[in-house]
Scaffold this active site. Structure first.
Site, PDB file in Angstrom:
ATOM      1  N   ARG A  42       0.822  -1.222   0.000  1.00  0.00           N
ATOM      2  CA  ARG A  42       0.000   0.000   0.000  1.00  0.00           C
ATOM      3  C   ARG A  42       0.853   1.268   0.000  1.00  0.00           C
ATOM      4  NH1 ARG A  42      -4.955  -2.006   3.916  1.00  0.00           N
ATOM      5  NH2 ARG A  42      -6.290  -2.702   2.205  1.00  0.00           N
ATOM      6  N   GLY A 357      -6.775  -7.690   1.432  1.00  0.00           N
ATOM      7  CA  GLY A 357      -5.429  -7.575   1.982  1.00  0.00           C
ATOM      8  C   GLY A 357      -4.727  -8.911   2.073  1.00  0.00           C
ATOM      9  N   GLY A 380     -12.541  -4.814   1.347  1.00  0.00           N
ATOM     10  CA  GLY A 380     -13.938  -4.406   1.505  1.00  0.00           C
ATOM     11  C   GLY A 380     -14.390  -3.479   0.399  1.00  0.00           C
TER      12      GLY A 380
END
Ligand code: ADP
Ligand code: MG
Length: 404
Positions: A42, A357, A380
């Site tokens: 990320r 993730g 999500g």
């Protein structure tokens, strides 16, 4: 179903940044172990937008959440390790500002040098963040000129730095990461090559059983593995031993399967498993002969027959969406099923998109990440977007329709 996609939303390229103070909402929510970052995907995914803003001469205030702290005293959720690593990755000084709820950052901004950027401490240290607080948003808006959201993984939450803040900002848009994520996911919404297969697993059973209901409208078939499978197997009346089951979802699982069947979609569950006696117990690991699991055992991975069946379905697919590992892949002994599925997906000619993730980490650990069409940084968020829900963090950036 046509998605609204990015229609009407400005990207950072459309915004004037020279000399402006930019609020850059990123998703720097990385996994940490003993204060060390264990996966920096990320962070790296955030770099292009930050670098672009630096080149354009913006003063940058970066913000992110990290985990789910109960209060600012939860120091294990500090962004400090992130600030250190971002400094190295960007080659500039990252100044961590301790109190995101105050406007004291104004002083820092006044003296900010060219080779410095500001990072606000974990925005979830402020109680208002998760409440979409107008008060918190007003403080933030008091010292910034332009708002950019590049936090794809957080855009499904109507929180202050995702929603309340851009609501009161005039100059706003998205960064390069969200642009890419939405463009990729839109391939699955607007024009999926058939058959379209959803591979679901992982542990957040209650989260994902709901997703099934909506995905049913778009996909042609499901492969279900991971802990999620046991709730369904139990609903079918199979013995699941001590495997993770969400008891209050068993009935719902049963109804789901009836509806899937009525609509002639394929729905594959494991036919064998890798089982053991405890979640950390690798000594008693064995493969079952069929679907039944003994009373004192629990499923930790899909078995070889299941892998073969799932593999055959994957080879036929035109589009694949994968969310959720097939087992406790973090333990090498329990990783065969997940890595096998990753390999099968990688080998297929389908459009293949991985979201989540842990799923992204599994794809990476399997060595197959390079072969995927796209690995989403948001679990999500990607699920909600794919099932047709609107992302609050995206919608708030769309110009509101004029009431005519
Ligand atoms: P993602 O982050 O990709 O959305 P989840 O968070 O839902 O995925 O699930 C990932 C977790 O599920 C992993 O940590 C994995 O160990 C766990 N898991 C998978 N299968 C099982 C199982 N059979 N029993 C317990 N946990 C499982
Ligand atoms: Mg997860």
């Amino acid at each position: 179903m046509a998605s609204a996609g990015l229609k009407g939303i400005k990207t950072i390229r459309d915004l004037s940044l020279e000399g402006k103070t930019l609020f850059l909402r990123l998703d720097l929510n990385v996994p940490l172990k003993d204060g060390r970052i264990t996966d920096e995907t990320r962070l790296r995914a955030s770099l292009p937008t930050i670098q672009y803003a630096m080149e354009k001469g913006a003063k940058i205030v970066m913000a992110s959440h990290l985990g789910r702290p109960k209060s600012a005293a939860d120091k294990e959720f500090s962004l400090e390790p992130v600030a250190t690593r971002m400094s190295e990755l960007l080659g500039v000084e990252v100044l961590l500002f301790d109190d995101p709820a105050s406007d004291g950052v104004k002083n820092l901004l006044t003296g900010l040098k060219k080779n410095q950027v500001i990072l606000l401490e974990n925005v979830r240290f402020v109680p208002g963040e998760t409440k979409d607080s107008e008060e918190f948003a007003t403080v933030l808006a008091s010292y910034v000129d332009v708002y950019v959201n590049d936090a794809f993984g957080a855009s499904h939450r109507a929180h202050t730095t995702i929603h309340a803040l851009p609501r009161i900002m005039k100059e706003k848009g998205i960064g390069f990461l969200i642009e890419k994520e939405i463009t990729m996911l839109d391939q699955l919404i607007d024009n999926p090559k058939r058959p379209y297969l959803a591979i679901l697993g992982g542990s957040k059973v209650s989260d994902k059983i709901g997703v099934l209901e909506k995905l049913m409208d778009v996909v042609d078939g499901f492969l279900i593995g991971g802990a999620m499978a046991y709730t369904f197997l139990k609903a079918q009346g199979h013995a699941v031993g001590k495997s993770l089951v969400e008891e209050d979802r068993v009935r719902f699982a049963k109804e789901m399967m009836a509806r899937v069947e009525a609509r002639d979609k394929s729905f594959l569950l494991p036919v064998d498993h890798r089982v053991t006696k405890g979640i950390k117990d690798t000594a008693n690991l064995r493969t079952t002969t069929d679907v039944a699991i003994k009373e004192d055992e629990l499923g930790v991975d899909i078995g070889p027959k299941t892998l073969a069946q799932f593999g055959a379905a994957i080879r036929e697919a035109g589009t694949i969406f994968w969310n959720g590992p097939m087992g406790i892949f973090e333990t090498p002994e329990f990783s065969q099923g997940t890595f096998g599925i990753a390999k099968a997906i990688a080998a297929s000619n389908a459009i293949k998109i991985v979201g989540g993730g842990d799923s992204a980490a599994a794809a990476e650990a399997s060595g197959q990440a390079e072969s995927m069409t796209h690995i989403s940084t948001g679990g999500g968020a990607s699920l909600e977007y794919l099932q047709g829900d609107k992302l609050p963090g995206l919608e708030i950036l769309r110009p509101s329709r004029k009431s005519s």
